[in-house]
Design a protein around this motif. Structure first.
Motif, PDB file in Angstrom:
ATOM      1  N   PRO A 260       0.802  -1.236   0.000  1.00 17.55           N
ATOM      2  CA  PRO A 260       0.000   0.000   0.000  1.00 17.55           C
ATOM      3  C   PRO A 260       0.831   1.281   0.000  1.00 17.55           C
ATOM      4  N   TYR A 261       1.544   1.516  -1.085  1.00 20.20           N
ATOM      5  CA  TYR A 261       2.294   2.766  -1.169  1.00 20.20           C
ATOM      6  C   TYR A 261       1.709   3.637  -2.271  1.00 20.20           C
ATOM      7  N   SER A 262       1.954   4.944  -2.165  1.00 18.72           N
ATOM      8  CA  SER A 262       1.480   5.902  -3.159  1.00 18.72           C
ATOM      9  C   SER A 262       2.664   6.397  -3.967  1.00 18.72           C
ATOM     10  N   MET A 263       2.618   6.178  -5.274  1.00 15.74           N
ATOM     11  CA  MET A 263       3.702   6.641  -6.137  1.00 15.74           C
ATOM     12  C   MET A 263       3.761   8.164  -6.139  1.00 15.74           C
ATOM     13  N   ARG A 264       2.618   8.800  -6.086  1.00 11.92           N
ATOM     14  CA  ARG A 264       2.589  10.258  -6.043  1.00 11.92           C
ATOM     15  C   ARG A 264       3.222  10.785  -4.752  1.00 11.92           C
ATOM     16  N   GLN A 265       2.897  10.171  -3.634  1.00 10.41           N
ATOM     17  CA  GLN A 265       3.494  10.595  -2.367  1.00 10.41           C
ATOM     18  C   GLN A 265       4.991  10.290  -2.333  1.00 10.41           C
ATOM     19  N   LEU A 266       5.387   9.205  -2.973  1.00 10.23           N
ATOM     20  CA  LEU A 266       6.802   8.866  -3.049  1.00 10.23           C
ATOM     21  C   LEU A 266       7.566   9.943  -3.807  1.00 10.23           C
ATOM     22  N   PHE A 298       5.757 -14.790   3.134  1.00  3.12           N
ATOM     23  CA  PHE A 298       4.847 -14.857   1.989  1.00  3.12           C
ATOM     24  C   PHE A 298       5.497 -14.411   0.687  1.00  3.12           C
ATOM     25  N   TRP A 299       6.339 -13.400   0.728  1.00  8.27           N
ATOM     26  CA  TRP A 299       6.997 -12.962  -0.503  1.00  8.27           C
ATOM     27  C   TRP A 299       7.903 -14.059  -1.048  1.00  8.27           C
ATOM     28  N   ASN A 300       8.745 -14.619  -0.199  1.00  2.00           N
ATOM     29  CA  ASN A 300       9.695 -15.641  -0.647  1.00  2.00           C
ATOM     30  C   ASN A 300       8.995 -16.918  -1.080  1.00  2.00           C
ATOM     31  N   ARG A 301       7.801 -17.158  -0.546  1.00  2.00           N
ATOM     32  CA  ARG A 301       7.062 -18.373  -0.884  1.00  2.00           C
ATOM     33  C   ARG A 301       6.684 -18.403  -2.366  1.00  2.00           C
ATOM     34  N   THR A 302       6.352 -17.245  -2.931  1.00  2.00           N
ATOM     35  CA  THR A 302       5.948 -17.180  -4.342  1.00  2.00           C
ATOM     36  C   THR A 302       6.838 -16.244  -5.160  1.00  2.00           C
ATOM     37  N   HIS A 303       7.899 -15.704  -4.524  1.00  2.00           N
ATOM     38  CA  HIS A 303       8.771 -14.712  -5.163  1.00  2.00           C
ATOM     39  C   HIS A 303       7.980 -13.481  -5.613  1.00  2.00           C
ATOM     40  N   GLY A 304       6.926 -13.166  -4.875  1.00  4.37           N
ATOM     41  CA  GLY A 304       6.154 -11.952  -5.121  1.00  4.37           C
ATOM     42  C   GLY A 304       5.041 -12.075  -6.135  1.00  4.37           C
ATOM     43  N   SER A 305       4.785 -13.263  -6.671  1.00 11.05           N
ATOM     44  CA  SER A 305       3.794 -13.387  -7.742  1.00 11.05           C
ATOM     45  C   SER A 305       2.359 -13.236  -7.255  1.00 11.05           C
ATOM     46  N   ASP A 306       2.105 -13.409  -5.959  1.00  6.29           N
ATOM     47  CA  ASP A 306       0.760 -13.186  -5.435  1.00  6.29           C
ATOM     48  C   ASP A 306       0.661 -11.838  -4.710  1.00  6.29           C
ATOM     49  N   HIS A 307       1.601 -10.936  -4.962  1.00  8.13           N
ATOM     50  CA  HIS A 307       1.571  -9.578  -4.418  1.00  8.13           C
ATOM     51  C   HIS A 307       1.209  -8.603  -5.551  1.00  8.13           C
ATOM     52  N   PHE A 308       0.594  -7.495  -5.191  1.00  9.18           N
ATOM     53  CA  PHE A 308       0.254  -6.508  -6.215  1.00  9.18           C
ATOM     54  C   PHE A 308       0.449  -5.099  -5.687  1.00  9.18           C
ATOM     55  N   LEU A 309       0.651  -4.191  -6.628  1.00 10.34           N
ATOM     56  CA  LEU A 309       0.797  -2.773  -6.315  1.00 10.34           C
ATOM     57  C   LEU A 309      -0.061  -1.984  -7.293  1.00 10.34           C
ATOM     58  N   VAL A 310      -0.397  -0.750  -6.914  1.00 14.53           N
ATOM     59  CA  VAL A 310      -1.230   0.128  -7.735  1.00 14.53           C
ATOM     60  C   VAL A 310      -0.526   1.476  -7.818  1.00 14.53           C
TER      61      VAL A 310
END
Length: 543
Positions: A260-266, A298-310
């Motif tokens: 949950p990060y904001s590219m605009r805020q970044l 959880f990240w290492n379990r799937t190498h991030g494939s079940d994670h998402f960003l917007v």
């Protein structure tokens, strides 16, 4: 005993008639006699009845028409005790889950179990004061629950599956949807396949659970940016983090994980103006993902494939390059969905609609358009000369035809007479050329003002194109065909244009940011595209 009670009843009846025969009524004795007769009658019935009361008939569950198929199958309690491998065999049975008229009911076939009625929802908990996710307005109420009632037994069945098993089950169901010709909630002509979308959406509502990481300091994390052309990422964050239907606090039951990060805020926090260096932003995200991977399995379990960003900022794809798995494996919902740059992958990643929100308190202000008869202009465009396409557009079409209003920035002498929005509402076609990047907020603005969008951007997968058929409500023009633009538009018969303009009106609801999420609105449609992307990763085991 029976004879004694019968004799007593006869005596009481004789006394009753004797009193009335003399026409002298003693009401005290009458009432007393009536009470005795009533008591005697009750006792008599208890002894005369030969069959005992079958109390079990009072506890039988009431079965809906849509649940009949559930009761034909063996007890779910036996199924739940079987091995997980047997449960996967159960999933592979080809049974329908959604009827064509599934907006009213579901026809669900899963192992039978007693129907105990709907799950109690309980009273909503109050939010703590000061828990706002931004300083514009208060956190909105949670989304409405699914309008289709789901039998408790099906919910119990789904909850017994592991996340992977549930996804396998959903993918098999979507592969063979019941035919939906017409639906009162959805307008079929704007969809690629209404039957597939209907089933997939309802399964998303039934199954999907998202875990939102709590790590990350504000304002880059957990603070949505709600206005301007980057608002899509902020409104999605706002509704996702405040959601009660899809969000889970238990990561073990999650099908997806949200960063949950904001590219605009970044950009606002870390970018040094004028430096032309976005590498520090990419390194910041790299370090964040490494922290998540070190803290959770959880990240290492799937190498991030079940994670998402917007991320809706133009720089969204380029800030992922310092972490290989973040760039290659995660599901990326990006406004800058350019397939030619090698970061966005069509079919895996999600093309995010770029929406302009001028007032977060009233996100739907000025939405709507005029009738076709009140649209004298053939085409309209106004905007800055960003990128390679817009200068070509002006070269060929600026000040060439009275019914084609093609400008750079809208001149003040023009805007004083007719605003930008009024131009869109007065045009049959709204030209939407790419700028620095392939996407443009004009595409969704055109839909808001019911003007058929003309999209000029090669290598651009259109938003929600996994379910929506853009050929039914837009015109796609290749960059090389800009010199033939007027010819292309005039070649569209009026009958076809009328159908396209109607379709624009009907598809508009799927691109709206409502003040609270509504079924089939933009929040849910983006989430559905992410859900489909996750299902595309699932491999179906052979029976």
């Amino acid at each position: 005993m029976k004879n004694l009670l019968q004799s007593l009843a006869v005596i009481l009846m004789k006394e009753f008639f004797r009193l009335f025969a003399g026409l002298k009524i003693d009401w005290k004795r009458v009432i007393f006699a009536g009470a005795l007769m009533t008591t005697a009658g009750v006792i008599l019935q208890m002894f005369l009845l030969t069959d005992s009361l079958d109390m079990s008939s009072l506890s039988r569950p009431i079965t809906n028409v849509s649940d009949k198929s559930l009761n034909r199958i063996s007890s779910f309690n036996q199924t739940i005790s079987e091995d997980r491998n047997k449960r996967l065999q159960l999933i592979s049975t080809d049974v329908p889950i959604v009827l064509a008229n599934s907006s009213l009911q579901l026809n669900l076939s899963v192992p039978g179990m007693p129907d105990t009625g709907p799950i109690p929802t309980g009273r909503p908990r109050r939010r703590k004061k000061g828990g706002n996710v931004d300083n514009v307005s208060k956190v909105l109420p949670p989304p409405d629950p699914p309008s289709v009632p789901v039998p408790y037994r099906l919910q119990k069945f789904i909850s017994s599956l592991t996340p992977h098993e549930a996804l396998v089950y959903a993918k098999k169901e979507i592969a063979h949807p019941p035919e939906v010709i017409d639906d009162p909630d959805l307008y079929a002509p704007v969809f690629r396949n209404l039957s597939v979308f209907k089933r997939s959406y309802e399964l998303m509502e039934l199954i999907l659970k998202v875990y939102v990481y709590h790590e990350g300091s504000r304002p880059i994390f957990h603070v949505p940016h709600l206005n301007g052309i980057y608002a899509s990422e902020g409104w999605f964050m706002r509704f996702m983090e405040g959601n009660k239907q899809f969000v889970t606090r238990d990561p073990e039951e999650a099908h997806l994980f949200y960063l949950p990060y904001s590219m605009r805020q970044l950009e606002l926090k870390l970018y040094v103006p004028g430096s032309h260096q976005i590498k520090p932003l990419a390194e910041f995200l790299r370090d964040y993902v490494n922290m998540i991977a070190g803290k959770y399995p959880f990240w290492n379990r799937t190498h991030g494939s079940d994670h998402f960003l917007v991320a809706c900022h133009d720089w969204g794809p380029y800030t992922l390059t310092q972490h290989k798995e973040l760039a290659n494996n995660t599901i990326k919902a990006l406004c800058n969905a350019d397939t030619s740059e090698g970061i966005f992958v069509a079919g895996k990643d999600v093309s995010l609609p770029e929406t302009t929100i001028r007032n977060p308190r009233v996100p739907l202000r000025n939405i709507g358009g005029l009738r076709v008869s009140q649209r004298p202009l053939l085409a309209f465009f106004a905007g800055y000369m960003h990128g390679r396409v817009r200068p070509i557009l002006l070269k060929y079409w600026r000040d060439k035809h009275e019914d084609m209003k093609i400008y750079g920035p809208l001149p003040s002498r023009i805007s004083r007479k007719m605003s930008y929005i009024h131009h869109m509402k007065s045009s049959k076609f709204c030209i939407c050329p790419m700028g620095y990047e392939v996407n443009s907020p004009r595409i969704i603005e055109s839909i808001y003002y019911e003007c058929v969008p003309v999209i000029i951007a090669d290598n651009f997968p259109l938003p929600l194109s996994d379910v929506l058929d853009w050929s039914k409500f837009s015109v796609i023009v290749a960059e090389k065909d800009i010199p033939k633009l007027r010819e292309i538009l005039l070649a569209i018969p009026m009958r076809r244009y009328m159908a396209m303009q109607t379709n624009v009106k009907m598809v508009k609801r799927h691109f709206l940011w409502n003040r609270r999420p509504v079924r089939y609105d933009l929040f849910h449609m983006i989430l559905h595209s992410i859900w489909l992307s996750r299902l595309n990763q699932i491999q179906i085991p052979e029976s």
